[in-house]
Design a protein around this motif. Structure first.
Motif, PDB file in Angstrom:
ATOM      1  N   ILE A   1       0.831  -1.209   0.000  1.00 55.76           N
ATOM      2  CA  ILE A   1       0.000   0.000   0.000  1.00 55.76           C
ATOM      3  C   ILE A   1       0.866   1.262   0.000  1.00 55.76           C
ATOM      4  N   PRO A   2       1.888   1.368   0.877  1.00 52.99           N
ATOM      5  CA  PRO A   2       2.726   2.575   0.803  1.00 52.99           C
ATOM      6  C   PRO A   2       3.418   2.746  -0.548  1.00 52.99           C
ATOM      7  N   LEU A   3       3.876   1.648  -1.140  1.00 56.27           N
ATOM      8  CA  LEU A   3       4.507   1.756  -2.461  1.00 56.27           C
ATOM      9  C   LEU A   3       3.509   2.203  -3.517  1.00 56.27           C
ATOM     10  N   LEU A   4       2.293   1.721  -3.424  1.00 58.21           N
ATOM     11  CA  LEU A   4       1.264   2.123  -4.375  1.00 58.21           C
ATOM     12  C   LEU A   4       0.930   3.604  -4.219  1.00 58.21           C
ATOM     13  N   VAL A   5       0.815   4.069  -2.978  1.00 52.39           N
ATOM     14  CA  VAL A   5       0.526   5.484  -2.728  1.00 52.39           C
ATOM     15  C   VAL A   5       1.661   6.357  -3.250  1.00 52.39           C
ATOM     16  N   ILE A   6       2.899   5.960  -2.981  1.00 53.44           N
ATOM     17  CA  ILE A   6       4.053   6.724  -3.451  1.00 53.44           C
ATOM     18  C   ILE A   6       4.080   6.744  -4.981  1.00 53.44           C
TER      19      ILE A   6
ATOM     20  N   PRO B   1       7.568  11.977  -1.394  1.00 49.70           N
ATOM     21  CA  PRO B   1       7.471  10.533  -1.642  1.00 49.70           C
ATOM     22  C   PRO B   1       8.831   9.863  -1.816  1.00 49.70           C
ATOM     23  N   VAL B   2       9.786  10.573  -2.395  1.00 53.40           N
ATOM     24  CA  VAL B   2      11.128   9.989  -2.536  1.00 53.40           C
ATOM     25  C   VAL B   2      11.728   9.746  -1.158  1.00 53.40           C
ATOM     26  N   PHE B   3      11.584  10.720  -0.270  1.00 47.90           N
ATOM     27  CA  PHE B   3      12.076  10.547   1.101  1.00 47.90           C
ATOM     28  C   PHE B   3      11.353   9.384   1.780  1.00 47.90           C
ATOM     29  N   ALA B   4      10.025   9.299   1.585  1.00 47.33           N
ATOM     30  CA  ALA B   4       9.260   8.196   2.177  1.00 47.33           C
ATOM     31  C   ALA B   4       9.709   6.855   1.607  1.00 47.33           C
ATOM     32  N   LEU B   5      10.025   6.814   0.325  1.00 46.87           N
ATOM     33  CA  LEU B   5      10.495   5.572  -0.285  1.00 46.87           C
ATOM     34  C   LEU B   5      11.841   5.158   0.293  1.00 46.87           C
ATOM     35  N   ILE B   6      12.717   6.119   0.515  1.00 42.45           N
ATOM     36  CA  ILE B   6      14.013   5.810   1.121  1.00 42.45           C
ATOM     37  C   ILE B   6      13.826   5.253   2.525  1.00 42.45           C
ATOM     38  N   VAL B   7      12.950   5.875   3.304  1.00 39.80           N
ATOM     39  CA  VAL B   7      12.675   5.388   4.656  1.00 39.80           C
ATOM     40  C   VAL B   7      12.076   3.984   4.605  1.00 39.80           C
ATOM     41  N   LEU B   8      11.187   3.734   3.658  1.00 38.99           N
ATOM     42  CA  LEU B   8      10.573   2.415   3.518  1.00 38.99           C
ATOM     43  C   LEU B   8      11.606   1.354   3.166  1.00 38.99           C
ATOM     44  N   VAL B   9      12.505   1.670   2.260  1.00 34.84           N
ATOM     45  CA  VAL B   9      13.556   0.716   1.883  1.00 34.84           C
ATOM     46  C   VAL B   9      14.480   0.443   3.074  1.00 34.84           C
TER      47      VAL B   9
END
Length: 132
Positions: A44-49, A98-106
């Motif tokens: 879900i977070p990846l889809l939102v991003i 979203p890029v920052f959120a993606l980095i945090v998610l990874v």
């Protein structure tokens, strides 16, 4: 003008965002399907991003398209152009989140893998200690 990019079709102008959606959405879908097991909890977070990224790209393309239209008309040096430039700047700032959120998610996924490996290594060490 390239008809395949959605700029001109049947004698009328259309925005380029349709072309972005037609290309980007299937790419994201294929990417998510290929890595389904590894990202099951983070789907879900990846889809939102991904959706936020596509929307940001579409907004920037539409604003640039409007600015190019203003250049053709000779009205680019007006106060109306500032609105589109401000929207582009805002979209770029919004894309950074979203890029920052993606980095945090990874990083979170990598930490979870490291903890799982550490627990597995501790269990194997305990089993090895029993054998010795």
């Amino acid at each position: 003008m390239l008809p395949s990019c959605g700029y001109a079709a049947a004698g009328r102008q259309r925005s380029p965002r349709l072309a972005v959606s037609r290309v980007a959405c299937p790419i994201y879908r294929i990417s998510i399907d290929l890595h389904r097991e590894s990202i099951e909890g983070e789907r879900i977070p990846l889809l939102v991003i991904s959706v936020l990224f596509v929307v940001t790209v579409e907004v920037v393309l539409v604003c640039v398209w409007r600015l190019v239209t203003m250049v053709r008309r000779g009205t680019v040096f007006s106060h109306a152009a500032f609105r589109y430039v401000d929207i582009v700047i805002g979209a770029i700032v919004a894309a950074a989140l979203p890029v920052f959120a993606l980095i945090v998610l990874v990083l979170r996924m990598l930490l979870a893998q490291a903890v799982a490996r550490d627990i597995e290594a501790a269990q194997m060490q305990a089993e090895l200690d029993e054998v010795i």
